[in-house]
Design a protein around this motif. Structure first.
Motif, PDB file in Angstrom:
ATOM      1  N   LEU A 103       8.157  -3.894  11.390  1.00  0.00           N
ATOM      2  CA  LEU A 103       8.806  -4.655  10.216  1.00  0.00           C
ATOM      3  C   LEU A 103       7.711  -3.705  10.106  1.00  0.00           C
ATOM      4  N   TYR A 104       8.222  -3.411   8.692  1.00  0.00           N
ATOM      5  CA  TYR A 104       7.782  -2.503   7.812  1.00  0.00           C
ATOM      6  C   TYR A 104       6.828  -2.668   6.342  1.00  0.00           C
ATOM      7  N   ARG A 105       6.539  -2.554   5.218  1.00  0.00           N
ATOM      8  CA  ARG A 105       6.276  -3.275   4.552  1.00  0.00           C
ATOM      9  C   ARG A 105       6.458  -2.403   2.481  1.00  0.00           C
ATOM     10  N   ASP A 106       7.417  -3.516   2.198  1.00  0.00           N
ATOM     11  CA  ASP A 106       8.280  -2.402   0.821  1.00  0.00           C
ATOM     12  C   ASP A 106       7.105  -2.116  -0.085  1.00  0.00           C
ATOM     13  N   GLU A 107       7.033  -1.185  -0.149  1.00  0.00           N
ATOM     14  CA  GLU A 107       5.728  -1.165  -1.271  1.00  0.00           C
ATOM     15  C   GLU A 107       5.324  -1.373  -2.298  1.00  0.00           C
ATOM     16  N   GLN A 108       6.784  -1.984  -3.008  1.00  0.00           N
ATOM     17  CA  GLN A 108       7.105  -2.284  -4.693  1.00  0.00           C
ATOM     18  C   GLN A 108       6.525  -4.051  -4.281  1.00  0.00           C
ATOM     19  N   HIS A 192      -3.145  -1.633  -4.637  1.00  0.00           N
ATOM     20  CA  HIS A 192      -1.672  -1.309  -3.479  1.00  0.00           C
ATOM     21  C   HIS A 192      -2.206  -2.031  -1.796  1.00  0.00           C
ATOM     22  N   GLY A 193      -2.639  -3.011  -1.775  1.00  0.00           N
ATOM     23  CA  GLY A 193      -2.996  -3.746  -0.853  1.00  0.00           C
ATOM     24  C   GLY A 193      -3.310  -2.787   0.476  1.00  0.00           C
ATOM     25  N   TYR A 194      -4.249  -2.068   0.650  1.00  0.00           N
ATOM     26  CA  TYR A 194      -4.899  -1.282   1.541  1.00  0.00           C
ATOM     27  C   TYR A 194      -6.537  -1.513   1.844  1.00  0.00           C
TER      28      TYR A 194
END
Length: 210
Positions: A103-108, A192-194
């Motif tokens: 899985l990768y996270r769509d940065e938008q 940014h979700g970090y």
């Protein structure tokens, strides 16, 4: 402590986590610390495995001795950062079956996008431990657990290095039957979700990428 969340406060876990958080810590040292801390976390996440007994001979006499019961457990790495936890846990449980969820996270949108899924058979008969260093928004973790349940898994635990309150809440809402084991419940997510204070991007720090 929340009933679905276990924070491992062992001194060695907390000390190693502090070293990992430091920005000056090199890739090689970060990787080694992740391997070490994952073994300590694995001790906690496997605390209540099913047991039975088998008849053995010691040098002194026969005895009925405790052994693990049931099918070999399944370790599922949520790629790519999950591999850092996976290596350490495998050293502790070398007979475990291994699977991968890509899985990768769509940065938008911050939503997970699936690109790979390969897991052991008979998940319904195994304890399944999903590993990913960071439980941030929880979106990728929830998506991975969704896929594992679709593949038959019924007894799932989630192992991570750091968790944000938002991710824990998201997991509890979507999968209240999946206990979480972590080394720290951090303060929050940034815009940014970090995870904050966090340790940055675990995959980048483990693999030396940006």
């Amino acid at each position: 402590m929340l009933d679905h969340l276990t924070i491992v406060k062992h001194p060695l876990v907390q000390h190693k986590l502090t070293l990992m958080r430091e920005v000056e810590t090199s890739t090689a040292v970060f990787r080694q610390l992740l391997r070490e801390i994952s073994q300590l976390l694995a001790y906690e996440v496997t605390r209540e495995l099913d047991m039975t007994t088998k008849r053995i001979e010691t040098p002194m006499q026969p005895m009925d001795a405790p052994v693990l019961d049931g099918k070999k457990l399944a370790l599922i790495s949520i790629l790519r950062a999950g591999n850092g936890l996976l290596d350490g846990v495998l050293e502790l449980i070398p007979s475990a079956r291994v699977g991968f969820v890509g899985l990768y996270r769509d940065e938008q949108t911050l939503q997970p996008v699936q690109y790979y899924f390969k897991v052991p058979d008979a998940l319904e008969d195994r304890l399944v431990i999903a590993v990913d260093p960071m439980l941030a928004t929880g979106n990728s973790s929830v998506a991975a657990i969704d896929l594992l349940k679709q593949a038959g898994a019924k007894n799932i635990r989630f192992l991570c290095l750091l968790a944000a309150p938002e991710g824990v809440a998201r997991m509890k809402e979507a999968h209240p039957d999946v206990p979480i084991v972590t080394a720290s419940l951090d303060e929050k997510l940034n815009e940014h979700g970090y995870i904050v204070p966090g340790l940055g991007d675990a995959g980048d720090r483990m693999f030396g990428t940006k």
